[in-house]
Enzyme design. Structure first.
Site, PDB file in Angstrom:
ATOM      1  N   GLU A 185       0.817  -1.222   0.000  1.00 38.64           N
ATOM      2  CA  GLU A 185       0.000   0.000   0.000  1.00 38.64           C
ATOM      3  C   GLU A 185       0.850   1.271   0.000  1.00 38.64           C
ATOM      4  O   GLU A 185       0.713   2.146   0.862  1.00 38.64           O
ATOM      5  CB  GLU A 185      -0.945  -0.001   1.208  1.00 38.64           C
ATOM      6  CG  GLU A 185      -1.959  -1.125   1.132  1.00 38.64           C
ATOM      7  CD  GLU A 185      -3.079  -1.034   2.155  1.00 38.64           C
ATOM      8  OE1 GLU A 185      -4.139  -1.608   1.908  1.00 38.64           O
ATOM      9  OE2 GLU A 185      -2.887  -0.394   3.212  1.00 38.64           O
ATOM     10  N   GLU A 382      -5.708  -8.057  -1.158  1.00 37.64           N
ATOM     11  CA  GLU A 382      -6.421  -7.818   0.105  1.00 37.64           C
ATOM     12  C   GLU A 382      -7.848  -7.433  -0.223  1.00 37.64           C
ATOM     13  O   GLU A 382      -8.078  -6.628  -1.130  1.00 37.64           O
ATOM     14  CB  GLU A 382      -5.816  -6.659   0.907  1.00 37.64           C
ATOM     15  CG  GLU A 382      -4.507  -6.961   1.557  1.00 37.64           C
ATOM     16  CD  GLU A 382      -4.026  -5.824   2.464  1.00 37.64           C
ATOM     17  OE1 GLU A 382      -4.860  -5.099   3.043  1.00 37.64           O
ATOM     18  OE2 GLU A 382      -2.802  -5.672   2.572  1.00 37.64           O
TER      19      GLU A 382
HETATM   20  C1  BGP Z   1      -4.576  -2.631   4.857  1.00 40.98           C
HETATM   21  C2  BGP Z   1      -3.250  -3.156   5.308  1.00 40.98           C
HETATM   22  C3  BGP Z   1      -3.291  -4.374   6.116  1.00 40.98           C
HETATM   23  C4  BGP Z   1      -4.544  -4.591   6.902  1.00 40.98           C
HETATM   24  C5  BGP Z   1      -5.806  -4.106   6.247  1.00 40.98           C
HETATM   25  C6  BGP Z   1      -7.010  -4.043   7.141  1.00 40.98           C
HETATM   26  O1  BGP Z   1      -4.549  -1.247   4.776  1.00 40.98           O
HETATM   27  O2  BGP Z   1      -2.391  -3.444   4.223  1.00 40.98           O
HETATM   28  O3  BGP Z   1      -2.083  -4.478   6.812  1.00 40.98           O
HETATM   29  O4  BGP Z   1      -4.440  -4.494   8.219  1.00 40.98           O
HETATM   30  O5  BGP Z   1      -5.656  -2.846   5.672  1.00 40.98           O
HETATM   31  O6  BGP Z   1      -6.960  -2.908   7.931  1.00 40.98           O
HETATM   32  P1  BGP Z   1      -7.209  -2.898   9.469  1.00 40.98           P
HETATM   33  O7  BGP Z   1      -6.310  -3.920  10.045  1.00 40.98           O
HETATM   34  O8  BGP Z   1      -6.878  -1.551   9.896  1.00 40.98           O
HETATM   35  O9  BGP Z   1      -8.648  -3.237   9.655  1.00 40.98           O
END
Ligand code: BGP
Length: 487
Positions: A185, A382
């Protein structure tokens, strides 16, 4: 309603995604150094702490909890966890290598062999089940020393440190691992530079010159990794990785349409343009100017630009959670929260508990926009919904909201494939429950596998299959999904 059975390509890469700092735990074991993630407190205060002008990645256990330190102890449970991934039929498993396990301070010349041994074992375990690893070289977890002593990615020396790290892991694993990503990201930095750049107010995050310089340094580092990979084996596939937030204009007012266009450029396109096309996009100078930055003031060298052009990425990977709406005219006060993004409420969509707007059609649009812009294979690395699961008295976890979210998104993916998009695979986020990146909590869960652990680190760490585990297993097994005949 008539339906049709959609078949995914035979080689479609189904799997799941995690990041080292959010699940491994063992934060100081076998020579691992501290990472910036180890210095980020858990809980809803996390962003506030990181935004404090005095905070400089200090660790204060008297005041805060640090759930990443223990994670879900994947470090000692990886065999059991990978066996569960195999049971679901994963073809790939996306994970990251903790930089500070390999280079504890980040600036050493020799890697830490004990750290490498851990990833030798994880990769071996994946391959035992014919699960191909997909590795993110850097996922929000640079060595703490690189943030504290060197000031994070705004410092050009980081390129050299990253290059050494990338060289070590690519050289060691290129025979077993085909798919790589350079930075997780990378575009999140405009909103939240702490995680990916090691920049907080005390070391310069509020000066946009530092953000653009850090990005440039990362782009160069990314191209160096592509170069290393292709020299080792031209068949290796190295991707960039961006958060994609499909962006709509609030209405047909051209002012709002232009605002949506600009938001798309700044957020969705800027980094991927540089990494996938190998050059800065036409809107770069204007975008910089609007943030008070002048191109000529940055350390951007001719040889850097040549390197970017020569070594763009092979594919474009992205995370997709939600869409957003741009509104410059109404100024409504119904602001929403989101995955590092704010925005305006979309009246046509429902939101998750955390305020992230659920929009499967937005994923179909994202896939089309990205594919038509870059004409390179895409990889959804993701996607998912964070929720608060409860274990029923009979021990089952009926995460229907999770299934509904994923089912709708998989259908949208199928439609995008019908649109002609070249998509390599799909790895939903947090395939096993892990610590949240934005809140540092355990209780916000994405997994197909439940882990018995609460926000205070209490729990047995037992793993349990949720209802979604069986849903996903069935989907992978069928490699197909029922779609409405007309979409
Ligand atoms: C993305 C990241 C992840 C992950 C996901 C979910 O931005 O790459 O590392 O954690 O989001 O976000 P969160 O854990 O804040 O719910």
């Amino acid at each position: 309603m008539t339906t049709k059975n959609f078949k995914f390509p035979d080689n479609f890469l189904w799997g799941g995604a995690t990041a080292a700092n959010q699940l491994e735990g063992a934060y100081d074991v076998d020579g691992k150094g501290l990472s910036i993630a180890d210095a980020m407190p858990g809980g809803k205060e996390r962003f506030k702490v990181l935004a404090d002008s005095h905070y400089n990645f200090d660790i204060n256990p008297d005041k805060y909890v640090y759930p990443n330190h223990e994670g879900i102890d994947f470090y000692h449970h990886y065999k059991e966890d990978i066996a569960l991934f195999a049971e679901m039929g994963f073809k790939v498993y996306r994970f990251s290598i903790a930089w500070s396990r390999i280079f504890p301070q980040g600036d050493e010349f020799e890697p830490n062999e004990a750290g490498l041994k851990f990833y030798d074992a994880v990769i071996k375990e994946c391959l035992k089940y014919n699960i191909q690893p997909v590795i993110t070289i850097s996922h929000y977890e640079m060595p703490l020393n690189l943030a504290k002593k060197y000031g994070g990615w705004k410092n050009r020396q980081l390129i050299e440190f990253y290059e050494r790290f990338a060289d070590v892991v690519l050289s060691r694993y290129h025979k077993q691992v085909k798919y790589w990503m350079t930075f997780n990201e990378i575009n999140s930095a405009l909103h939240f530079p702490a995680l990916s750049m090691g920049l907080v107010p005390s070391n310069g995050s509020e000066n946009f010159k530092n953000i653009f310089q850090a990005w440039h340094n990362q782009f160069v580092a990314s191209s160096k990794a592509v170069k290393i990979a292709h020299e080792l084996n031209p068949d290796l596939a190295v991707g960039c990785m961006v958060i994609y937030t499909t962006t709509y204009a609030f209405d047909s007012n051209p002012v709002n349409q232009a605002a949506a266009m600009k938001q798309n450029q700044e957020f969705n396109q800027f980094c991927a343009d540089v990494q996938a096309r190998g050059e800065y996009p036409a809107f770069t100078r204007r975008m910089m100017k609007e943030h008070g930055v002048v191109w000529e003031d940055l350390d951007i060298r001719d040889e850097d630009l040549a390197l970017l052009k020569k070594y763009p990425v092979d594919y474009v990977a992205f995370s997709y959670y939600m869409s957003s709406v741009e509104d410059k005219t109404n100024n409504p006060d119904n602001k929403i929260t989101g995955n590092l993004m704010g925005g305006v409420k979309n009246p046509f969509l429902e939101a998750s508990d955390g305020g992230w707007q659920i929009d499967p059609t937005g994923l179909r649009i994202a896939l089309n926009e990205l594919y038509n812009r870059y004409q390179k294979p895409l990889f959804i690395v993701e996607n998912g919904i964070g929720g608060y699961d409860k274990v029923d008295t009979d021990g089952s976890i009926n995460d229907d909201y999770h299934i509904a979210y994923l089912d709708a998104h998989v259908k949208a993916i199928a439609e995008a494939l019908e649109d002609g998009v070249d998509l390599m695979g799909y790895t939903p986020w947090g395939c096993i429950d892990l610590v949240s990146a934005s809140t540092g909590e355990m209780s916000k869960r994405y997994g197909f596998i439940y882990v018995d652990l609460d926000d205070n680190g209490e729990g047995t760490l037992d793993r349990r299959r949720k209802k979604s585990f069986y849903w996903y297993k069935d989907l992978i097994g069928r490699n197909g999904i029922e779609l409405e005949a007309e979409y």
